[in-house]
Design an enzyme around this catalytic site. Structure first.
Site, PDB file in Angstrom:
ATOM      1  N   GLU A  28      21.734  13.797  14.613  1.00 31.45           N
ATOM      2  CA  GLU A  28      21.880  14.223  13.224  1.00 31.45           C
ATOM      3  C   GLU A  28      22.114  13.044  12.290  1.00 31.45           C
ATOM      4  O   GLU A  28      22.644  12.014  12.691  1.00 31.45           O
ATOM      5  CB  GLU A  28      23.055  15.206  13.115  1.00 31.45           C
ATOM      6  CG  GLU A  28      22.761  16.509  13.833  1.00 31.45           C
ATOM      7  CD  GLU A  28      23.877  17.529  13.710  1.00 31.45           C
ATOM      8  OE1 GLU A  28      23.566  18.682  13.405  1.00 31.45           O
ATOM      9  OE2 GLU A  28      25.055  17.184  13.916  1.00 31.45           O
ATOM     10  N   SER A  46      30.768   1.242  11.621  1.00 29.36           N
ATOM     11  CA  SER A  46      32.088   1.748  11.987  1.00 29.36           C
ATOM     12  C   SER A  46      32.236   1.749  13.503  1.00 29.36           C
ATOM     13  O   SER A  46      31.395   2.275  14.220  1.00 29.36           O
ATOM     14  CB  SER A  46      32.245   3.174  11.447  1.00 29.36           C
ATOM     15  OG  SER A  46      33.479   3.717  11.846  1.00 29.36           O
ATOM     16  N   CYS A  62      32.556  14.268   9.012  1.00 26.61           N
ATOM     17  CA  CYS A  62      32.871  13.368  10.122  1.00 26.61           C
ATOM     18  C   CYS A  62      33.380  14.148  11.310  1.00 26.61           C
ATOM     19  O   CYS A  62      34.235  15.022  11.174  1.00 26.61           O
ATOM     20  CB  CYS A  62      33.970  12.407   9.726  1.00 26.61           C
ATOM     21  SG  CYS A  62      33.546  11.413   8.345  1.00 26.61           S
TER      22      CYS A  62
HETATM   23  N1  SAH Z   1      32.116   5.500  16.962  1.00 24.76           N
HETATM   24  C1  SAH Z   1      32.281   5.017  15.639  1.00 24.76           C
HETATM   25  C2  SAH Z   1      31.445   5.725  14.568  1.00 24.76           C
HETATM   26  C3  SAH Z   1      31.369   7.242  14.595  1.00 24.76           C
HETATM   27  S1  SAH Z   1      32.732   8.211  14.047  1.00 24.76           S
HETATM   28  C4  SAH Z   1      33.753   5.043  15.275  1.00 24.76           C
HETATM   29  O1  SAH Z   1      34.549   5.543  16.048  1.00 24.76           O
HETATM   30  O2  SAH Z   1      34.118   4.523  14.232  1.00 24.76           O
HETATM   31  C5  SAH Z   1      32.908   8.081  12.340  1.00 24.76           C
HETATM   32  C6  SAH Z   1      34.330   8.406  11.896  1.00 24.76           C
HETATM   33  O3  SAH Z   1      34.612   9.820  11.903  1.00 24.76           O
HETATM   34  C7  SAH Z   1      35.366   7.771  12.794  1.00 24.76           C
HETATM   35  O4  SAH Z   1      36.369   7.171  12.048  1.00 24.76           O
HETATM   36  C8  SAH Z   1      35.865   8.979  13.550  1.00 24.76           C
HETATM   37  O5  SAH Z   1      37.091   8.727  14.135  1.00 24.76           O
HETATM   38  C9  SAH Z   1      35.873  10.022  12.459  1.00 24.76           C
HETATM   39  N2  SAH Z   1      36.028  11.397  12.936  1.00 24.76           N
HETATM   40  C10 SAH Z   1      35.743  11.893  14.144  1.00 24.76           C
HETATM   41  N3  SAH Z   1      36.060  13.202  14.224  1.00 24.76           N
HETATM   42  C11 SAH Z   1      36.546  13.550  13.019  1.00 24.76           C
HETATM   43  C12 SAH Z   1      37.008  14.780  12.467  1.00 24.76           C
HETATM   44  N4  SAH Z   1      36.982  15.902  13.162  1.00 24.76           N
HETATM   45  N5  SAH Z   1      37.444  14.773  11.190  1.00 24.76           N
HETATM   46  C13 SAH Z   1      37.408  13.647  10.454  1.00 24.76           C
HETATM   47  N6  SAH Z   1      36.974  12.470  10.912  1.00 24.76           N
HETATM   48  C14 SAH Z   1      36.534  12.413  12.178  1.00 24.76           C
END
Ligand code: SAH
Length: 338
Positions: free
Chosen positions: A89, A188, A330
Site C-alpha cells: 500500500e 523512517s 500509520c
Molecule cells: N519501519 C519503519 C517505517 C515504517 S512505520 C519505522 O519503524 O520507522 C512508520 C511509523 O508508523 C513508525 O514510527 C511506526 O512506529 C508508526 N506506527 C506503527 N503503528 C502505528 C499505529 N498503530 N499508530 C500510529 N503510528 C504507528
C-alpha cells in the site's frame, strides 16, 4: 530480466556505452520515463528501432498495478498488486505545504513492533527499486498531480532493504528525471544502527526519522523487539554521530500508547535523554486496530506530555492525523487484503 525502472541514470549511461551506443541515449530515455511519463517504447520517437529492440531484449518494461483506491479528506490510499500477486500500500497526503507520498519498502516486515498492524505479516520479500518508484509514478499519473514530498514510512523497514532504497532515492532525485529535492525525502527507521551509519555517508541531505517510542530499554524492549539487538544508548550515540556528520536535525517519532509509554515520568526521562540533541519529537496519537490490544492515550494526557517536553526545551509537535477512516493511517497498512 531486470526491470528498466531499477536502473539509475549512471548505470543506464554505462549500459549505452557498453552496447556501443551514445551516452545521451540515457538522457533521452530518462526524460521520457521520468519527465514526460511516457512508458511505451513505441511512443519514444527519438530512439531508433534498433535501440528499442535492444532495450526490449535487455530489460523488462512491466508495471505493478493499482488494485484499489480509497479516499478520505486530504488522503488517498492505494493498494498495488505486484507481478507475483503480493500486495502493498501507499498513502498520498495533501498538506498545506504540498503533496506527500508515503511508500512501502517491503512485502510484510520482520521488525515485529507489537503495536503495528503492518508488521503482523512477516516479511515475504524486499521490494525491488522499480516497485518503489512505480508507486510514485502510477499515483502521479492517476491523480495528474505532482508529488512534492516522499516519506519512506509505509509497510517495511527501509534499512532492511538498504540497496533498493538507495537506488530509489538516487532515481527520484536525479536531475535528468523527477528531480525531487533530497530535503523533501524522509526515511523512517526503527533504529537499525548499521543502516543509519551507511545512510549518513550516502545521503547526508535526506531527512532521517527514527521510531523511538520509549525513553528507556525496559519499555522499548516490550514493544519493539529490535531494541534487544540495538540498545537505546548505542542508538542515541549513533544519532549524535549522524547529527555531527550531516549537520542535520533528526526527527524522533513517539507513538503515545496508553499506560505503556505515556506517563509524566516517561516524558521527563525522554526530555533528559534528548537534552542537547538537535532533534524534534513528533508525538503520534496511536491508531488503534482491531487486532491489537494497545489503546490510544487521551488527548489531555498527550497535551500534558507535550508540555513537559516543551518546558524542558525539546522541540516537539503532535502529528496531524490522516486517513483513519480508510485505514490509511500509520500502522494500519497491511500487506494482506481482507
Ligand atoms: N519501519 C519503519 C517505517 C515504517 S512505520 C519505522 O519503524 O520507522 C512508520 C511509523 O508508523 C513508525 O514510527 C511506526 O512506529 C508508526 N506506527 C506503527 N503503528 C502505528 C499505529 N498503530 N499508530 C500510529 N503510528 C504507528
Amino acid at each position: 530480466m531486470e526491470n528498466i525502472f531499477n536502473i539509475t541514470y549512471d548505470n543506464l549511461e554505462n549500459y549505452f556505452i557498453n552496447i556501443h551506443d551514445k551516452k545521451y541515449r540515457a538522457t533521452q530515455l530518462y526524460e521520457y520515463m521520468y519527465k514526460k511519463n511516457v512508458y511505451d517504447l513505441s511512443s519514444m520517437t527519438n530512439l531508433s528501432n534498433k535501440v528499442k529492440e535492444r532495450l526490449l531484449e535487455d530489460y523488462e518494461f512491466s508495471f505493478i498495478k493499482i488494485k484499489k483506491k480509497q479516499e478520505d479528506v486530504n488522503v488517498k490510499k492505494y493498494l498495488f498488486e505486484l507481478k507475483d500477486g503480493n500486495t502493498i500500500e501507499s498513502v498520498l497526503m495533501y498538506h498545506n505545504y504540498g503533496i506527500s507520498l508515503c511508500v512501502s519498502s517491503q512485502v510484510g516486515c520482520n521488525m515485529g513492533c507489537k503495536f503495528c498492524e503492518s508488521g503482523r505479516l512477516k516479511k515475504i520479500r524486499n521490494l525491488e527499486t522499480y516497485e518503489i518508484i512505480q508507486q510514485f509514478l502510477l499515483i502521479e499519473k492517476d491523480t495528474k498531480q505532482k508529488i512534492t514530498h516522499v516519506v519512506i514510512m509505509g509497510i517495511g523497514e527501509p534499512f532492511d532493504n538498504y540497496d533498493n532504497i538507495m537506488n530509489f532515492i538516487k532515481i527520484i532525485t536525479c536531475n535528468k528525471g523527477i528531480n525531487l529535492g533530497s530535503r523533501h525525502i524522509t526515511v523512517s527507521t526503527c533504529g537499525l544502527i548499521p543502516g543509519i551509519k551507511k545512510f549518513m555517508k550516502d545521503f547526508n541531505q535526506v531527512n532521517l526519522a527514527v521510531s523511538l517510542h520509549a525513553p528507556n530499554d525496559k519499555i522499548r524492549n516490550k514493544i519493539m523487539p529490535i531494541s534487544k539487538v540495538y540498545k537505546l544508548e548505542d542508538l542515541i550515540n549513533t544519532i549524535k554521530e549522524y547529527i555531527k556528520t550531516t549537520n542535520r536535525r533528526v526527527t524522533f517519532e513517539y507513538i503515545m500508547l496508553k499506560d505503556i509509554n505515556d506517563s509524566f515520568d516517561c516524558a521527563k526521562e525522554l526530555a533528559l535523554l534528548l537534552k542537547n540533541i538537535n532533534c524534534y519529537v513528533n508525538l503520534i496519537p496511536y491508531n488503534e486496530t482491531e487486532n491489537i490490544e494497545f489503546k490510544r492515550t487521551k488527548k489531555m494526557q498527550i497535551l500534558a506530555f507535550y508540555d513537559i517536553l516543551k518546558k524542558s526545551g525539546i522541540n516537539v509537535t503532535i502529528r496531524k492525523e490522516f486517513g483513519g477512516n480508510v485505514d490509511a493511517a500509520c500502522g494500519q497498512l497491511r500487506a494482506k487484503t481482507k
